[in-house]
Design an enzyme around this catalytic site. Sequence first.
Site, PDB file in Angstrom:
ATOM      1  CB  CYS A 116      -0.959   0.013   1.181  1.00  0.00           C
ATOM      2  SG  CYS A 116      -0.158  -0.120   2.789  1.00  0.00           S
ATOM      3  CG  HIS A 433      -3.850   0.537   4.970  1.00  0.00           C
ATOM      4  ND1 HIS A 433      -3.315  -0.244   3.958  1.00  0.00           N
ATOM      5  CD2 HIS A 433      -5.022   1.037   4.469  1.00  0.00           C
ATOM      6  CE1 HIS A 433      -4.128  -0.219   2.916  1.00  0.00           C
ATOM      7  NE2 HIS A 433      -5.155   0.557   3.201  1.00  0.00           N
TER       8      HIS A 433
END
Length: 485
Positions: A116, A433
Site C-alpha cells: 500500500c 496502512h
Amino acid sequence: MGFILTVSVKWQKKVFEGIEIDSTLPPYVFKAQLYDLTGVPPERQKIMVKGGLLKDDGDWSAIGVKDGQKLMMMGTADEIVKAPEKAIVFAEDLPEEEQATNLGYSAGLVNLGNTCYMNSTVQCLKSVPELKSALSNYSLAGRSNDVDQTSHMLTVATRELFGDLDRSVNAVSPTQFWMVLRKKFPQFSQLQNGMHMQQDAEECWTQLLYTLSQSLKAPTSSEDSDAVKALFGVNLRSRIHCQESGEESSETESVYALKCHISHEVNHLHEGLKHGLKGELEKTSPALGRTAIYLKESLIDSLPRYLTVQFVRFFWKRETNQKAKILRKVDYPLELDIFDLCSEDLRKKLEAPRQKLRDEEGKKLGLQTKSSSKDSDVKMTDAEAPSNESGESSSTAAHQEGASSSEKGTHMTGIYDLVSVLTHKGRSADSGHYVAWVKQESGKWIQYDDSYPSIQREEDITKLSGGGDWHMAYIIMYKARFVSM
C-alpha cells in the site's frame, strides 16, 4: 533464499508458457500475473498443486512446484464488454477505456502483499498531468547516457502503469512495476516471516521521483532540460550564522519537498513549515579552529508548479528499534499561501501578480479594485500554463525577468491549492496502512485504498490532520495558482 521457477499453466483450451514464479513473493502475486493473462480474478482461481489448491499466502518451498511443471487452473474470467447491437448504448456496454473516461477517475491498484505504501505513492504522482506527459514522451533513444538500465526499466514501468490505470475500470495489478522497483531499490525487498515487509511511503516517493528526475532529464546541460525539477523543485536560499564566532555565509540548494516539523508548538502546517526552514548544524569553524554550532535559516527563492510537503511524523526509537510516530494533530488548508516563507527578491516579484489576483477576486464580488481598467482581462489559471521558459516553471522565468513581463505571460502568486494527500494509519512507518486521496480534474476527491476507489467530500479531506489512530496526512501536494497578465 529465493529462487525463480518457470512453469506453464493450462486454462480451458489455452496453455500459457514461460510464466515465472519468484519464490520470495506470495502465490497471490502469481495469481495476479494469471489475472493479467486470463482475466480470471485471483479469488476465482483454482490452481491444482500437490496437496490441494494453491493458497494466496502459501509457501512455495513447501508447495513443491518444480521448474518446467504444467499447472492446471480453473475459474471464470470477468465478463468481457461486448459491442452494443442497438442504438442505445449503456455505460456498462462501453469498452473499458471509455468506461474509465466516463467514470471521471482511474482504477485502483491491487495490493501484492504490504504494497500500500507503493500504491498510494503511484496514485498521488499519477495525478500530475505534466509528469504523465513527460513520461509519454520518454524513449530509450532519447535518454541520457547517465541513466542506468534499471532506472530506464523503472521509468518505462511507471509510464506503462500510469497508462494501465487510465485505461482500466477494474483494479490493476502492478506486478511488473513492483518487480522493477525492488530491483532498483533492494531495500523494498525486505522479508519478515517469509512475507514482504511494509515500507515507508516517503522513501518510495523520494526514490521514485529521484529516478524519474534522472531519466526524464534531456541529454543537454541546460536547466530547462530537467522536467522533474521544473514540476517539483524548490530552490532555497539559506543564511548560515555562527553566534559564537560571528561567521556568516550563504548557500543555495534545490529540494523536491518541504518539511513540516512537528512539536508541541506546532498546530498548523504554516507553523511547521517555518520550523522546517530553520535548524542547527555542527561543523568546523575556521575562526575558532574547532567545531561549533551554526544556525541555518532558509527562505524559498523560486516556486514549483507542485509543492510537496512531508509531515515529519516518524522518528527512530531505540527502545523498540523502529520508526515511532508523532500522532499530534496538525491542521492544513485547502488553499496555502507561502508568501511570507519566500525571499525578499521573490516577494517583490510576486507583489504584482498577487495584486492582480486580489483585483480579479474583488471584481467577482463587485468590489472596487486598485488596478486600472486596462487590466480587466486578467484571468486566474492553474499550473497547467506553458512551461517552456525555464527548468523551474514558466512563471518563475517571468519573475526572473521582472514583474512586468509579457501580456501573454503567466505568473505565480505564491498561492497553492491542495490536490493530493497520502495518509498513514498506524503507529509505525514500517507497519500500518497507507491510502491516497486525490483531487480529479472534475473537482471530485477520490480515496484510493489499494483496489478500491471511492468518492469523498472535500470538507472531509482536511480532517485527515492527525490526533488519533485514524488516517493522518503524511505527504501532501499543492498545485500552484497562476494569473495571466
